[in-house]
Scaffold this active site. Structure first.
Site, short mmCIF file in Angstrom:
data_model
loop_
_atom_site.label_atom_id
_atom_site.label_comp_id
_atom_site.label_asym_id
_atom_site.label_seq_id
_atom_site.Cartn_x
_atom_site.Cartn_y
_atom_site.Cartn_z
N CYS A 133 0.80 -1.12 -0.12
CA CYS A 133 0.02 -0.06 -0.03
C CYS A 133 0.87 1.25 0.06
CB CYS A 133 -0.82 -0.03 1.25
SG CYS A 133 -1.92 1.44 1.27
N CYS A 136 -0.45 4.32 2.19
CA CYS A 136 -0.21 3.81 3.63
C CYS A 136 1.09 4.06 4.13
CB CYS A 136 -0.56 2.43 3.94
SG CYS A 136 -2.30 1.82 3.45
N ASP A 137 1.97 3.64 3.13
CA ASP A 137 3.45 3.65 3.68
C ASP A 137 4.64 4.59 2.87
OD1 ASP A 137 2.83 1.64 5.57
OD2 ASP A 137 3.16 0.11 4.00
#
Length: 310
Positions: A133, A136-137
């Site tokens: 992701c 997300c990261d």
């Protein structure tokens, strides 16, 4: 005491939320269960540009909008990891690790998960450089070199997103051309800090005792291996249906996808399936919403038919 509902929706992605909206608006009692945060994979998408009504919208924002809409007619939302469904006459018993729920109809909207590479180091460096992701990261890799594995829409869209954060993005693809939509390809090709390694696979993810440092890549035409320095590896090589809990009722095919007809009905009466968990050609938010609307009407018709037969 087992709680009873007209309909239980398993999964709160766009398909599940739409099914819950339609069913509850028809004045059915609805429980929507999810094992995580409502919105599903929309929460992992930075920018959505192909959902009608919005020129562009953030994935988490669209998730919030859909949730507010889907629960406005009294849908009960709960957390639960579904472990199975039991068929008992006209009753459908949905089991979780902690509870059991009874309903007349069930809509399976459990979605899918990211396929893993299976390469050495992938599991060991999960959360320490290996990610599925970018939204997300990605922020953890500001100014770093990162690798994106895959050639489909998700891989190329996320590579373009990462190009705004990382110093360099290298896309590793097992073929000699991308499978992504043309507009996504053009955006990636136009970025000066996105490179491509063709006809290649990731053989090993290497690192120290803290994080990823290198990725070993093998050319599948020549057999040549190279080691590419990278702080992060973002994997987008396909999806797998989340259907383990439903295999006992005989609705999955040999690849674990759920077969339905055009009304979203499975082989078992009163069991519907929608969204990414279905065997279908196109898995998008728009098609998931369409599935959910059809199933939401379908469960109403099914519940009404049970009443008329009594």
């Amino acid at each position: 005491m087992t709680k009873k509902y007209d309909v239980i929706v398993i999964g709160a992605g766009p398909a599940g939320m739409t099914a819950a909206l339609y069913a509850s608006r028809a004045e059915l009692s609805v429980l929507m269960l999810d094992r995580g945060v409502y919105g599903g994979q929309m929460n992992n998408t930075a920018e959505i540009e192909n959902y009608p009504g919005f020129k562009s919208i953030l994935g988490p924002k669209l998730s919030e909008e859909m949730y507010e809409s889907s629960t406005q007619f009294g849908v009960e939302y709960g957390y639960g990891e579904v472990t199975g469904i039991e068929i008992d006459g006209d009753k459908r018993i949905v089991k979780t690790a902690d509870d059991e729920y009874e309903s007349s109809a069930v809509v399976i909207a459990s979605g899918s998960e990211y396929r893993k590479l299976g390469a050495p180091g992938e599991k060991e460096y999960g959360g320490r450089g290996v990610s599925y992701c970018a939204v997300c990261d990605g922020a953890f890799f500001k100014g770093d070199n990162v690798i994106v594995v895959g050639g489909g829409d998700s891989a190329i869209q996320e590579a373009t997103y990462l190009a705004n954060i990382a110093a360099k993005v290298t896309v590793v693809h097992r073929r000699d051309q991308l499978r992504a939509q043309r507009i996504l390809q053009e955006r990636a090709f136009d970025r000066d800090n996105i490179d491509f390694i063709w006809n290649s696979t990731v053989e090993e993810i290497q690192g120290d005792d803290r994080k990823v440092t290198n990725v070993k890549i093998k050319n599948n035409q020549t057999g040549e291996e190279t080691v590419v320095p990278a702080a992060g590896v973002f994997v987008y090589v396909g999806i797998l249906p989340m259907t383990d809990a439903f295999r006992n009722i005989g609705i999955t095919d040999e690849a674990s996808w759920i077969d339905t007809n055009e009304l979203m009905e499975t082989k078992v009466p009163g069991i519907f399936a929608v969204g990414d968990v279905r065997k279908k050609h196109l898995r998008q938010i728009t098609t998931a919403v369409g599935d959910g609307g059809i199933a939401g009407q379908g469960v109403f018709d099914y519940v009404e038919s049970l009443k008329s037969n009594k």
